[in-house]
Structures are given as structure tokens and as C-alpha cells.
Design a protein around this motif. Structure first.
Motif, mmCIF file in Angstrom:
data_model
loop_
_atom_site.group_PDB
_atom_site.id
_atom_site.type_symbol
_atom_site.label_atom_id
_atom_site.label_comp_id
_atom_site.label_asym_id
_atom_site.label_seq_id
_atom_site.Cartn_x
_atom_site.Cartn_y
_atom_site.Cartn_z
ATOM 1 N N ILE A 296 0.822 -1.084 0.323
ATOM 2 C CA ILE A 296 -0.137 0.156 0.014
ATOM 3 C C ILE A 296 0.801 1.429 -0.084
ATOM 4 N N MET A 297 1.803 1.129 0.934
ATOM 5 C CA MET A 297 2.641 2.427 0.915
ATOM 6 C C MET A 297 3.333 2.657 -0.243
ATOM 7 N N THR A 298 3.959 1.670 -1.069
ATOM 8 C CA THR A 298 4.661 1.742 -2.265
ATOM 9 C C THR A 298 3.673 2.335 -3.459
ATOM 10 N N ASN A 299 2.338 1.750 -3.391
ATOM 11 C CA ASN A 299 1.571 2.435 -4.388
ATOM 12 C C ASN A 299 1.019 3.701 -4.202
ATOM 13 N N LEU A 300 0.745 4.071 -2.715
ATOM 14 C CA LEU A 300 0.771 5.501 -2.323
ATOM 15 C C LEU A 300 1.884 6.636 -3.002
ATOM 16 N N SER A 301 3.019 5.889 -2.729
ATOM 17 C CA SER A 301 4.048 6.757 -3.143
ATOM 18 C C SER A 301 4.140 7.122 -4.744
ATOM 19 N N ILE A 302 3.727 6.061 -5.414
ATOM 20 C CA ILE A 302 3.806 6.133 -6.962
ATOM 21 C C ILE A 302 2.535 7.156 -7.225
ATOM 22 N N LEU A 303 1.537 6.981 -6.646
ATOM 23 C CA LEU A 303 0.367 7.700 -6.834
ATOM 24 C C LEU A 303 0.503 9.294 -6.846
ATOM 25 N N ARG A 304 1.223 9.315 -5.423
ATOM 26 C CA ARG A 304 1.532 10.897 -5.054
ATOM 27 C C ARG A 304 2.603 11.672 -5.978
ATOM 28 N N PRO B 286 -5.499 17.746 -7.841
ATOM 29 C CA PRO B 286 -6.612 17.761 -6.878
ATOM 30 C C PRO B 286 -6.630 16.851 -5.831
ATOM 31 N N VAL B 287 -6.015 15.688 -5.930
ATOM 32 C CA VAL B 287 -5.898 14.561 -5.225
ATOM 33 C C VAL B 287 -4.796 14.455 -4.370
ATOM 34 N N GLU B 288 -3.857 15.353 -4.287
ATOM 35 C CA GLU B 288 -2.498 15.409 -3.648
ATOM 36 C C GLU B 288 -2.581 15.189 -2.258
ATOM 37 N N GLU B 289 -3.526 16.193 -1.746
ATOM 38 C CA GLU B 289 -3.760 16.319 -0.441
ATOM 39 C C GLU B 289 -4.431 15.032 0.194
ATOM 40 N N ALA B 290 -5.565 14.504 -0.526
ATOM 41 C CA ALA B 290 -6.125 13.093 -0.008
ATOM 42 C C ALA B 290 -5.016 11.769 -0.011
ATOM 43 N N VAL B 291 -4.138 11.941 -1.236
ATOM 44 C CA VAL B 291 -3.062 10.860 -1.029
ATOM 45 C C VAL B 291 -1.827 11.222 0.219
ATOM 46 N N ALA B 292 -1.778 12.552 0.423
ATOM 47 C CA ALA B 292 -0.854 12.706 1.494
ATOM 48 C C ALA B 292 -1.340 12.229 2.771
ATOM 49 N N ASP B 293 -2.437 12.385 3.020
ATOM 50 C CA ASP B 293 -3.348 11.927 4.186
ATOM 51 C C ASP B 293 -3.194 10.341 4.354
ATOM 52 N N SER B 294 -3.416 9.892 3.109
ATOM 53 C CA SER B 294 -3.287 8.392 3.112
ATOM 54 C C SER B 294 -1.666 7.983 3.520
ATOM 55 N N VAL B 295 -0.998 8.516 2.855
ATOM 56 C CA VAL B 295 0.581 8.199 3.196
ATOM 57 C C VAL B 295 0.740 8.491 4.731
ATOM 58 N N ALA B 296 0.104 9.482 5.420
ATOM 59 C CA ALA B 296 0.500 9.737 6.699
ATOM 60 C C ALA B 296 -0.050 8.603 7.711
ATOM 61 N N SER B 297 -1.483 8.182 7.186
ATOM 62 C CA SER B 297 -2.225 7.096 7.859
ATOM 63 C C SER B 297 -1.156 5.758 7.804
ATOM 64 N N ALA B 298 -0.890 5.462 6.402
ATOM 65 C CA ALA B 298 -0.064 4.165 6.510
ATOM 66 C C ALA B 298 1.170 4.332 7.282
ATOM 67 N N GLU B 299 1.916 5.478 7.425
ATOM 68 C CA GLU B 299 3.061 5.781 8.162
ATOM 69 C C GLU B 299 2.594 5.242 9.480
ATOM 70 N N ARG B 300 1.569 5.810 9.934
ATOM 71 C CA ARG B 300 1.135 5.734 11.461
ATOM 72 C C ARG B 300 0.807 4.079 11.559
ATOM 73 N N MET B 301 0.331 3.590 10.883
ATOM 74 C CA MET B 301 0.022 2.227 10.865
ATOM 75 C C MET B 301 1.200 1.415 10.990
ATOM 76 N N LYS B 302 2.462 2.019 9.985
ATOM 77 C CA LYS B 302 3.602 1.112 10.193
ATOM 78 C C LYS B 302 4.095 1.315 11.761
ATOM 79 N N ARG B 303 4.126 2.564 12.379
ATOM 80 C CA ARG B 303 4.579 2.692 13.558
ATOM 81 C C ARG B 303 3.988 1.826 14.693
ATOM 82 N N MET B 304 2.491 1.782 14.383
ATOM 83 C CA MET B 304 1.811 0.904 15.319
ATOM 84 C C MET B 304 2.256 -0.553 15.261
ATOM 85 N N LEU B 305 2.519 -1.001 14.022
ATOM 86 C CA LEU B 305 3.040 -2.573 13.866
ATOM 87 C C LEU B 305 4.271 -2.662 14.763
#
Length: 437
Positions: free
Chosen positions: A258-266, A273-292
Motif C-alpha cells: 500500500i505504501m509503495t503504491n501510494l508513493s507512486i500515486l503521490r 486535486p487529489v494530492e492532499e488526499a494521497v498525502a493523508d493516506s501516506v500519513a495514515s499508512a506511516e502511522r499504521m507502520k509505527r503501530m505495527l
């Protein structure tokens, strides 16, 4: 205790034969010096009583700890040694032990050795202080010395086979055995002397010391229940560790995709117009990685994992944490700053310490409102360096502060694993964990 194997080294064979031989020699000497004359006919009833009591003691050993038991058979053995003639008492005690050992299916080798041990100790005790028709102060003192001599001789001979089997120094094993058993051994010796004297002076009251047996039985039941509860708890904790480890590993692979695909999409939608939404998704994925990562820390928090200690520069560590969370803070509209009031270094596990600080910063950034400031500072405290994280979030309830660093504890307004996730992995570093609302 002697191993059940029939193949022994020569020194051990000598001990297994020598101790019973020594017991026979001492028993013969005691019989010659003390004779076989029974003062009172009722004392002969102690012979079948000793056999029955030793068999019961072998069948139902008393637990004095989760992994430690004591055999109450020494009590009837010592009573017959003190009350029967020197030619009868030690032999009665030894034969009772032999029969009792075989009753619980101990090997002949072990049974004969234990019987020889009791025979030798009983003969020594009988020569020192067998109680005759009457008891006076002098005989009471001699009986007490005899009981202590019995306990000492019994323990000293019992340690010989383990020393020869393991190759460990005899005196070292003797000291460990004495430290582990002396309270119970002295209690049995004192109880035996008391019963022997009462049998002579007040026969109807002789059984009074046995009133402690129901209490001992209840204590045994409580110890067994506690042991079962500890085993169940350990099983639950082991299952929890396996679950947390499995979850973190199973989620890690799809999360990486997911993080790899989000980086490509970003990169493909930079400025779109979707850059902000992608950035939020990347931040959430990073947070999930830290939680793991914190889940893995929790999974191994109770294991005795050695720490990789090194000299850690706290200014560099806090700067590293700030860099890692700058993007998340920017997305949340929070100003993350670092203040180093005084240079400081500590001897610690750098990775675990960084994880602990990062978790506190992550919590602070998530709960702070937009436009607020989260300050990570290094200060010089009275007891040493202090790392402080201050935010403008909703705060923590006063009643939760003492338990804040326990596992899964958090405020009602918070979410996630709580501050304990990495801190639980740092018990040996003795972190000064403090929290203020």
C-alpha cells in the motif's frame, strides 16, 4: 535423590553402598550401647504407626513453595528414634523409609540409600538423646540436640549423590540445600521432640502438635491453586505474544505494498486535486507502520532480551524524532519544535529509547488541536537528563496518571496502544516515567 539408572560411576557406587553400610555399623553400635529393652509396652505401638505415617508422607508430600516439597516422614521417624530403644528405634525408622519409598515406586537403589541415610542419622540421634521412662531438663536438652543431629546428618548424607552425579562441590550443594530447607527441617525436629516428651509426660496431649496438619493441607491447596493460576496466566501471555507477533507480521507485507503504491500515486498526482488526499493516506499508512512496530515491542516486552547499550546523544536523538514526525505534524496543523537546554548523553539502548520518545511525540501530535505547539525538550534534572514532551491536548484524567505507563492504558480521549507500548520494552533501563495532566 538418587537417579533410577543402574549405571553409576565408581565414586557414586561407593557412596550408594557406603551410606547404608555406615548406617548398619552405627545401628549395631547403638544397639550394643543402648540395648533392646522397651521401657513401656505402649511404645511398641509406635512401630506400626511409623510405617503408616511414613507411607502417607511419601504418598502426599507437603509443598512449601511452587517448586519445593518436603516429606513429613522425618517426623514419625524421629519420634520412634527418641522413644524406642537404640536397638529398635533407628531400624524401625529405616525400614519404614524403605517400605514407604517402595510404596511410591522409587527404585531399589534410591530406597536402600534413603533407608541407610535414615538408619545412620537415627543411630546417631539415638546415642545422643533417646528418652527413657521419665523426662527431665537434661534429657529434654539431649533430645533436642539429638533431633538437630538427626536433621544435620540426614541432610549431609543426602547431598552426597547429587554432588557426585553433577560434579558440583559438595559444600556448595550442602549450603544451598541447608538454606532451602532449614526452616522446615528445624520445625519438624522441634515438633518431634515436643511429641516425644509429651508421650512420656502427658500421652493424651502428645498428638496436639498434629493440629497444624489441616492448616498445612489448606496451605498446600492454596499453593497448588496459585501454581495452576500462574501456569494459565503464562499460557495466556504466551498466546498474546504469539497473536501480536503474527498480526504485526501478517499486516506488514500488504501495508508495504500500500505504501509503495501510494508513493507512486503521490508522484503521479503532484500538484493535482487529489494530492492532499494521497498525502493523508501516506500519513495514515506511516502511522499504521509505527503501530505495527509497537505491537512487536509489546509482543517481546516480557521477554528477557539483552539491551544494546551505547552512549546516546539526546540532542541528536530528539532531532531525529522531530525530523521523522515533521510531516505528520504539518499534516495535522501542529508546530513541532525541539529545544535542547543542555547537552546530555546517557548510556542506553538507542533504538528502544528512540521508540519510547517517538511514541510520546506521536501521541502528542495526534491529540493536539490545529495551530497548537508540541515541544520536545532535553533538560538537566536533579537526577540526570530529562526528556520532556509537552502538548496542548485534552489532558489526562488524574486517576489515570499512576497507571499511564501500564500496558494498554490511555486517556478516555486518546486512542491506540498507549504510552506503554515501547516503554514496556525498557524495564532494565529504569526510565523515570512521569506524567502530568
Amino acid at each position: 535423590m538418587v537417579a533410577a539408572s543402574t549405571t553409576f560411576a565408581r565414586p557414586l557406587k561407593v557412596a550408594l553402598v557406603g551410606v547404608p553400610g555406615l548406617g548398619l555399623a552405627l545401628a549395631v553400635a547403638a544397639a550394643v550401647l543402648g540395648g533392646f529393652t522397651v521401657v513401656d509396652g505402649w511404645r511398641l505401638l509406635l512401630i506400626p504407626g511409623c510405617f503408616a505415617a511414613v507411607a502417607l508422607a511419601e504418598r502426599f508430600p507437603v509443598k512449601i513453595g511452587p517448586q519445593q516439597k518436603i516429606n513429613l516422614g522425618a517426623l514419625p521417624c524421629l519420634v520412634v528414634v527418641l522413644l524406642l530403644p537404640s536397638g529398635i528405634g533407628p531400624m524401625t525408622a529405616a525400614l519404614s523409609v524403605l517400605v514407604g519409598n517402595r510404596f511410591v515406586h522409587r527404585s531399589w537403589t534410591e530406597s536402600v540409600f534413603n533407608a541407610g541415610n535414615v538408619l545412620a542419622a537415627g543411630a546417631i540421634a539415638s546415642l545422643i538423646g533417646a528418652i527413657g521412662a521419665t523426662a527431665d531438663v537434661t534429657r529434654d536438652v539431649r533430645a533436642t540436640l539429638a533431633a538437630f543431629a538427626y536433621v544435620a546428618a540426614n541432610l549431609g548424607l543426602a547431598v552426597i549423590p547429587p554432588s557426585l552425579l553433577t560434579g558440583k562441590p559438595y559444600l556448595l550443594l550442602l549450603r544451598k540445600a541447608a538454606v532451602a530447607t532449614w526452616p522446615a527441617s528445624l520445625t519438624l525436629a522441634a515438633c518431634a521432640v515436643t511429641m516425644a516428651v509429651l508421650f512420656v509426660e502427658a500421652p493424651l496431649a502428645a498428638a496436639l502438635p498434629l493440629v497444624v496438619l489441616p492448616m498445612i493441607y489448606r496451605m498446600n491447596r492454596a499453593i497448588e491453586a496459585q501454581a495452576r493460576a500462574n501456569e494459565q496466566l503464562e499460557g495466556v501471555l504466551a498466546a498474546q505474544r504469539r497473536f501480536l507477533t503474527d498480526v504485526s507480521h501478517q499486516v506488514a507485507t500488504p501495508l508495504a505494498t500500500i505504501m509503495t503504491n501510494l508513493s507512486i500515486l503521490r508522484r503521479a498526482n503532484r500538484g493535482g486535486p487529489v494530492e492532499e488526499a494521497v498525502a493523508d493516506s501516506v500519513a495514515s499508512a506511516e502511522r499504521m507502520k509505527r503501530m505495527l512496530g509497537r505491537l512487536r515491542s509489546l509482543a517481546h516486552a516480557d521477554e528477557d532480551v539483552p539491551l544494546r547499550r551505547e552512549l546516546v546523544d539526546l540532542a541528536e536523538l530528539t532531532a531525529d524524532v522531530v525530523r521523522a514526525y515533521t510531516a505528520q505534524a504539518s499534516t495535522s496543523g501542529v508546530d513541532l519544535v525541539s529545544v535542547v537546554a543542555a547537552p546530555a548523553r546517557v548510556n542506553a539502548d538507542k533504538d528502544l529509547l528512540r521508540e519510547a520518545v517517538a511514541n510520546l511525540v506521536d501521541n502528542a501530535v495526534r491529540v493536539s488541536p490545529r495551530g497548537a505547539e508540541v515541544k520536545l525538550s532535553v533538560e538537566r534534572g536533579l537526577a540526570g537528563p530529562v526528556i520532556a514532551v509537552a502538548d496542548h491536548g485534552p489532558g489526562i484524567e488524574e486517576d489515570r496518571l499512576p497507571r499511564l505507563f501500564e500496558r494498554f492504558q490511555r486517556s478516555d480521549s486518546g486512542s491506540g496502544l498507549g504510552p506503554a507500548a515501547p516503554v514496556r520494552a525498557l524495564p532494565a533501563q529504569r526510565l523515570g516515567q512521569r506524567a502530568r495532566a
